[in-house]
Design an enzyme around this catalytic site. Structure first.
Site, PDB file in Angstrom:
ATOM      1  N   PRO A 136      43.053  45.494  48.886  1.00 46.19           N
ATOM      2  CA  PRO A 136      41.638  45.887  48.867  1.00 46.19           C
ATOM      3  C   PRO A 136      41.421  47.389  48.974  1.00 46.19           C
ATOM      4  CG  PRO A 136      41.908  43.934  50.205  1.00 46.19           C
ATOM      5  CD  PRO A 136      43.288  44.381  49.831  1.00 46.19           C
ATOM      6  N   TRP A 164      43.269  41.045  43.348  1.00 47.58           N
ATOM      7  CA  TRP A 164      43.387  41.149  41.891  1.00 47.58           C
ATOM      8  C   TRP A 164      44.785  40.747  41.401  1.00 47.58           C
ATOM      9  CZ3 TRP A 164      39.462  40.931  38.898  1.00 47.58           C
ATOM     10  CH2 TRP A 164      38.236  41.473  39.310  1.00 47.58           C
ATOM     11  N   GLY A 347      26.485  44.435  13.948  1.00 47.82           N
ATOM     12  CA  GLY A 347      25.068  44.514  14.249  1.00 47.82           C
ATOM     13  C   GLY A 347      24.664  43.536  15.346  1.00 47.82           C
ATOM     14  N   GLU A 371      47.280  48.437  35.958  1.00 51.17           N
ATOM     15  CA  GLU A 371      48.547  49.167  36.100  1.00 51.17           C
ATOM     16  C   GLU A 371      48.380  50.678  35.967  1.00 51.17           C
ATOM     17  OE1 GLU A 371      51.976  47.488  34.192  1.00 51.17           O
ATOM     18  OE2 GLU A 371      51.027  45.519  34.157  1.00 51.17           O
TER      19      GLU A 371
END
Length: 392
Positions: A136, A164, A347, A371
């Site tokens: 963290p 993560w 678009g 990384e």
């Protein structure tokens, strides 16, 4: 379709077979599932994991002595990764994640550890695995890890929190990077092989992400986890440089992954520009669109070229961290630009989930973050080019 991406390299028959296998698997298995996996958000395509294992794609990069495909050169791995990521970058990164897990073991492990931990990745349907570094409060500064490893007889006791962590919701085994002494910074970093079912290991719920949803991420909590000494990779305090060596290779592979995504966006945009008409002619005949596509093609080619240069130098033992950083920085930022250009060319439809460009733009952004962010890559490069050098 985009031009061949062999960079003029004379490939062996074996290399061509692996690249052709990856291309076919991406077309038949990965791309058709791309939107479904993205919409599901936190549901991993485990059936694709099993199919990839059946044809050898989950372990093709592992040495033959441990049952792998023996494609240990980075040039071939990059070409295979490009093709898989052409199908879907998030799914492809999941399917080849055994390579990331294996690198610290190959760099740091004993022969006994390699046989034990790598052979399981090539036997039938392999277990899903993870490398746990990020915390963290610790992202780019890997030397400042706070997860502690305290020696207690013939065990270490691990305490800390990782975040993560790719594959964590599914992983059965982790390579956990911790420190035996935070005051030592890089000289205290040590790696451990940790089984998910060890007491004290818990994994959080899958994170809801912006893109690349084919790879699940979660937090990992370590509370008084006892790990035997034989699960330590290398000596105490030696893992930081093994981690950096792993990044040197994996950052080049990120360059290849980003290039595969760019190729997908380029090809789809060219096809759309031929089909879509405005002012009485296909939009590719309007100079503004044609020039944008030309820039997309140029950036895609540049990404491929710098990545393959880095891969060749790595295979020759001549790679340096800044060369890997150039590949990652160039290809990751180019793919964000290329995917944005794809969306603009489509678009309003490019903004719709009925078409791929909005997804690809979301997928692309991660390549600039994982990384080592683009800022970190620039730091690595600037330090290298700023050194006095004879003949520079």
């Amino acid at each position: 379709m985009s031009r061949p991406v062999t960079d003029g390299i004379d490939l062996t028959d074996e290399q061509r077979e692996f690249v052709a296998l990856a291309k076919e698997f991406a077309a038949k298995e990965i791309r058709p599932r791309s939107r479904e996996v993205d919409e599901a958000d936190t549901v991993a395509p485990l059936d694709l994991w099993e199919k990839a294992a059946e044809v050898g794609l989950t372990g093709y990069m592992l040495p033959t002595e441990y049952g792998g495909g023996g494609v240990t050169d980075l040039v071939t791995q990059c070409l295979v990764q490009e093709e898989l990521c052409y199908g879907d970058i998030g799914i492809a990164n999941f399917l080849t994640s055994s390579g990331f897990f294996s690198e610290p073991i190959l760099h740091l492990g004993s022969e006994a550890q390699k046989k034990r931990w790598l052979s399981m990745l090539t036997d039938g349907v392999p277990p899903v695995t993870s490398v746990a570094v990020t915390e963290p409060g610790v992202g780019s500064d890997s030397a400042s890890l706070q997860t502690r490893a305290v020696r207690d007889g013939d065990h270490y006791v691990l305490n800390g929190q990782k975040t993560w962590i790719s594959n964590a919701p599914l992983s059965q085994y982790f390579v956990v990077f911790a420190t035996v002494d935070p005051t030592l910074r890089s000289r205290g970093i040590t790696a451990f092989l940790v089984e998910r079912d060890r007491e004290g290991v818990t994994v959080g719920a899958p994170m809801k992400k912006y893109g690349q949803r084919g790879t699940l991420n979660a937090e990992v909590f370590l509370e008084n986890v006892r790990v035997p000494v034989e699960n330590r990779l290398g000596d105490e305090g030696k893992a930081f440089y093994g981690l950096m060596g792993t990044f040197d290779a994996s950052r080049i592979l990120i360059g290849a992954a980003a290039t595969g995504l760019s190729r997908a966006a380029l090809d789809t945009t060219i096809a759309y520009a031929h089909e879509r008409t405005q002012f009485g002619k296909p939009i590719i005949e309007h100079q503004a669109v044609a020039f944008r596509i030309a820039d997309m093609a140029a950036r895609t080619d540049v990404s491929h070229l710098v990545t393959m240069r880095a891969a060749r130098l790595f295979d020759a033992g001549k790679s340096t961290p800044d060369i890997s950083a150039v590949a990652k920085l160039t290809a990751s930022e180019n793919t964000t630009w290329v995917c944005d250009a794809a969306l603009m060319t489509h678009g309003g439809w490019g903004y719709s989930r009925e078409y791929f460009p909005e997804k690809w733009l979301r997928d692309a952004k991660l390549e600039e973050l994982e990384e080592g962010t683009s800022d970190i890559q620039r730091l690595i490069i600037s330090r290298a080019v700023g050194k006095p050098s004879v003949g520079r």
